[in-house]
Scaffold this active site. Structure first.
Site, PDB file in Angstrom:
ATOM      1  N   GLU A 185      -5.164  12.103  -1.854  1.00  0.00           N
ATOM      2  CA  GLU A 185      -4.640  11.505  -0.618  1.00  0.00           C
ATOM      3  C   GLU A 185      -4.084  10.120  -0.871  1.00  0.00           C
ATOM      4  O   GLU A 185      -3.472   9.517   0.005  1.00  0.00           O
ATOM      5  CB  GLU A 185      -5.769  11.347   0.414  1.00  0.00           C
ATOM      6  CG  GLU A 185      -6.442  12.622   0.802  1.00  0.00           C
ATOM      7  CD  GLU A 185      -7.646  12.391   1.692  1.00  0.00           C
ATOM      8  OE1 GLU A 185      -7.490  12.483   2.914  1.00  0.00           O
ATOM      9  OE2 GLU A 185      -8.742  12.124   1.161  1.00  0.00           O
ATOM     10  N   ASP A 228      -2.794  11.923   4.791  1.00  0.00           N
ATOM     11  CA  ASP A 228      -2.985  10.557   4.312  1.00  0.00           C
ATOM     12  C   ASP A 228      -2.026  10.212   3.180  1.00  0.00           C
ATOM     13  O   ASP A 228      -1.542   9.082   3.100  1.00  0.00           O
ATOM     14  CB  ASP A 228      -4.436  10.352   3.864  1.00  0.00           C
ATOM     15  CG  ASP A 228      -5.348  10.106   5.055  1.00  0.00           C
ATOM     16  OD1 ASP A 228      -4.951   9.361   5.965  1.00  0.00           O
ATOM     17  OD2 ASP A 228      -6.456  10.669   5.094  1.00  0.00           O
TER      18      ASP A 228
HETATM   19  C1  PEP Z   1      -5.333  14.709   4.848  1.00  0.00           C
HETATM   20  O1  PEP Z   1      -5.404  13.488   4.768  1.00  0.00           O
HETATM   21  O2  PEP Z   1      -4.289  15.354   4.607  1.00  0.00           O
HETATM   22  C2  PEP Z   1      -6.495  15.496   5.273  1.00  0.00           C
HETATM   23  C3  PEP Z   1      -6.488  16.806   5.239  1.00  0.00           C
HETATM   24  O3  PEP Z   1      -7.576  14.815   5.741  1.00  0.00           O
HETATM   25  P1  PEP Z   1      -7.692  14.235   7.222  1.00  0.00           P
HETATM   26  O4  PEP Z   1      -6.526  14.737   8.029  1.00  0.00           O
HETATM   27  O5  PEP Z   1      -9.004  14.678   7.738  1.00  0.00           O
HETATM   28  O6  PEP Z   1      -7.612  12.754   6.976  1.00  0.00           O
HETATM   29 MG    MG Z   2      -7.330  12.477   4.890  1.00  0.00          MG
END
Ligand code: PEP
Ligand code: MG
Length: 570
Positions: free
Chosen positions: A431, A455
């Site tokens: 991320e 992210d």
């Molecule tokens: C992401 O960051 O793509 C992810 C799947 O985590 P979250 O959306 O929970 O931050």
């Molecule tokens: Mg995330």
């Protein structure tokens, strides 16, 4: 008729009356009162209305949810009738000839400050009860309305500035047909929750709360991001037809539920689901997921007053792992912080919470919290095929530390005679751009990667995923993002490791052709997107998509990439 444009956040079309979920303005001024008796009666009337309201909410919560969830309102009723709170308020009004609002606020603030200073979980929950009850009485004194989603007993569309994940979780699918928010993007957690609740949603509509009144008739088009307020008969007919077409399309997709996911040239990729709780399992199975690619465990910690115990966690993880019947289940360790908060785990105010003390950073710091979760996961591992991943890894040190703690807990369990599966894969989310750039190094130590584009895009483009003002920079198709994804997949494949994607991009119909061409092994998305994506993948051939992806990587802008994909996939 008025029209608003926002971001299409959850597929489908909903038509119903508006229910404004907007916190009222509770500001007041201190005044001197001549007729103290009349002022005491005004307070008594507000107390009676607040009590009536709480009793009704409590009953409805018991009926719709459970006695356990209604317990909070029992606590509120006790506060409301507590002579130790109400007595001093009346006394202050009599002694100082001040208005009820002022006396109420002054006395309750004194109790709240006292309870909060005690550094005791039970007392801080009481402080929060007093705050809630005070606001409810204050609202009655001021003649304004405090919305409560559990109070809703007719079909509505919620209109809010934003909805926190825990507010979204309280929405009753039988009554809430859709929602619209002023702020947020496709990857804000309210949008993700809307998809898991399978209710159409438009987010980032800017002026929804200032334009829409309670009771306005609304159309929410979660496919295009349009919101129509008080539509004309013609527009209404047009949308009823659009809704019908969408239902027909869904029925076609549903024929693919038991099919394997194969490209046109016969290559299998895995289509998995993202979930937030064991209660999502039903939808996961109904939509034919081949596994779970992301279980966001933080939702287990939210919307409650204390940490979930190891037993509670074990039971949730076991339900999910067992429920998937041997199919792979990727569970992500706690990713709290950013826009996700726990009322009982006070975190320091941060200037930039998305860049702050969150996810694995917090877990490595508060190890008891982390170890409890790991033990629950390890114990549940024997019920199926568990893969564990860590969120927000930035450095190899963090991955090694997290993995070492996991192995330590595993060893302790095994030596005390508790069974743990011997083939749990240990992976990480990608991320943070630094990890994508260093993927070749990470690939030697992980069992798999799962790319968190929600992210990854935010950090690569330096564009807040929640902020609709910079939504134009939040570009999944920007070649910068595609190049990072390519680096991760190539590095992993060199080490014979698999790569999944659990960010929203994995279910995006313009991104899927590119991801197939880049060699992504597992696509994990909202359950409701799975059959649509399976149908799309059947029409794409890997060799053609490889050529498309190679071209896209050399383009200059996201717009050029979009154009290229649209040309290639008609
Ligand atoms: C992401 O960051 O793509 C992810 C799947 O985590 P979250 O959306 O929970 O931050
Ligand atoms: Mg995330």
């Amino acid at each position: 008729m008025t029209q608003l444009s926002g971001i299409a956040a959850s597929d489908g079309i909903a038509i119903a009356k508006a229910y404004r979920f907007v916190q009222p303005d509770l500001t007041f001024t201190k005044t001197t009162v001549q007729d103290i008796e009349a002022e005491q009666q005004r307070l008594a009337a507000a107390l009676a209305k607040a009590e009536q309201e709480l009793v009704a909410i409590q009953q409805q919560t018991v009926e719709k949810f459970s006695a356990e969830e209604a317990a909070i309102f029992e606590a509120h009723l006790l506060v409301l009738k507590d002579p130790e709170l109400i007595g001093p308020i009346k006394q202050k009004m009599a002694d100082e000839a001040v208005n009820a609002e002022y006396a109420l606020h002054d006395v309750s603030t004194m109790f709240v400050t006292l309870f909060e200073s005690m550094d005791d979980e039970y007392m801080s929950a009481r402080a929060s009860d007093i705050k809630d009850v005070t606001n409810r009485i204050l609202a009655h004194l001021l003649g304004v309305h405090i919305p409560n989603p559990s109070h809703i007993n007719e079909q509505v569309i919620i209109v809010a500035n934003d909805l926190t994940p825990s507010e979204t979780a309280q929405l009753d699918r039988n009554f809430v047909l859709g929602f619209i928010t002023d702020i947020g993007g496709r990857t804000s957690h309210s949008a993700i929750m809307a998809r898991s609740l399978e209710i159409p949603a438009v987010v980032g509509a800017g002026t929804a709360t200032s334009t829409i009144q309670d009771g306005d008739l609304l159309i929410v088009d979660g496919l295009s991001g349009q919101v129509i307020v008080n539509p004309t008969a013609d527009v209404m007919a047009e949308y009823e037809e659009k809704a019908q077409n969408y239902r027909t399309q869904q029925a076609e997709w549903s024929t693919l539920v038991n099919e394997q996911t194969l490209s046109k040239d016969g290559v299998h990729v895995e289509l998995a689901a993202n979930i937030g709780s064991p209660s999502d399992l039903d939808s996961v199975l109904r939509h034919g997921a081949e596994g779970i690619g992301l279980y966001r465990t933080e939702f287990l910690y939210m919307g409650r007053e204390n940490l979930p115990s190891e037993e509670e966690q074990f039971s949730a993880y076991k339900t999910v792992i067992e429920g998937m019947n041997g199919r792979p289940v990727v569970i992500r360790t706690l990713d709290i912080g950013g826009d996700k908060h726990l009322p009982y785990l006070p975190l320091q105010e941060e200037m930039n919470p998305f860049l702050g003390h969150r996810a694995i950073r917090l877990c490595l710091d508060q190890q008891e919290l982390f170890r409890t979760q790991l033990r629950a996961l390890l114990r549940a591992s024997v019920y199926g095929s568990l893969k564990i991943m860590f969120p927000m890894i930035a450095t190899i040190r963090e991955f090694r530390d997290a993995k070492a703690i996991l192995l330590e807990e595993q060893e302790k369990l095994v030596s005390s005679g508790i069974a743990v599966s011997s083939d749990i894969e240990i992976g990480m989310m990608v991320e943070i751009p630094a990890t994508a750039v260093m993927a070749d190094i990470f690939a030697k130590e992980v069992d798999f990667f799962s790319i968190g584009t929600n992210d990854l895009i935010q950090y690569t483009m330096a564009a807040d995923r929640m902020n609709e003002k910079v939504a134009y920079l939040y570009q999944p198709y920007n070649p910068a993002i595609l190049r990072l994804i390519q680096m991760v997949i190539e590095a992993a494949h060199k080490e014979q490791k698999w790569v999944g994607m659990c960010g929203e991009m994995a279910g995006d119909e313009l991104a899927v052709p590119l991801l197939l061409g880049l060699g992504l092994d597992e696509f994990s998305m909202s359950a409701t997107s799975i059959l649509k994506t399976r149908s799309l993948l059947k029409q794409l051939s890997v060799s053609e998509m490889q050529a498309l992806a190679a071209e896209a990587l050399q383009l200059a802008t996201a717009e050029e990439v979009i154009e290229k994909v649209k040309q290639a996939v008609k």
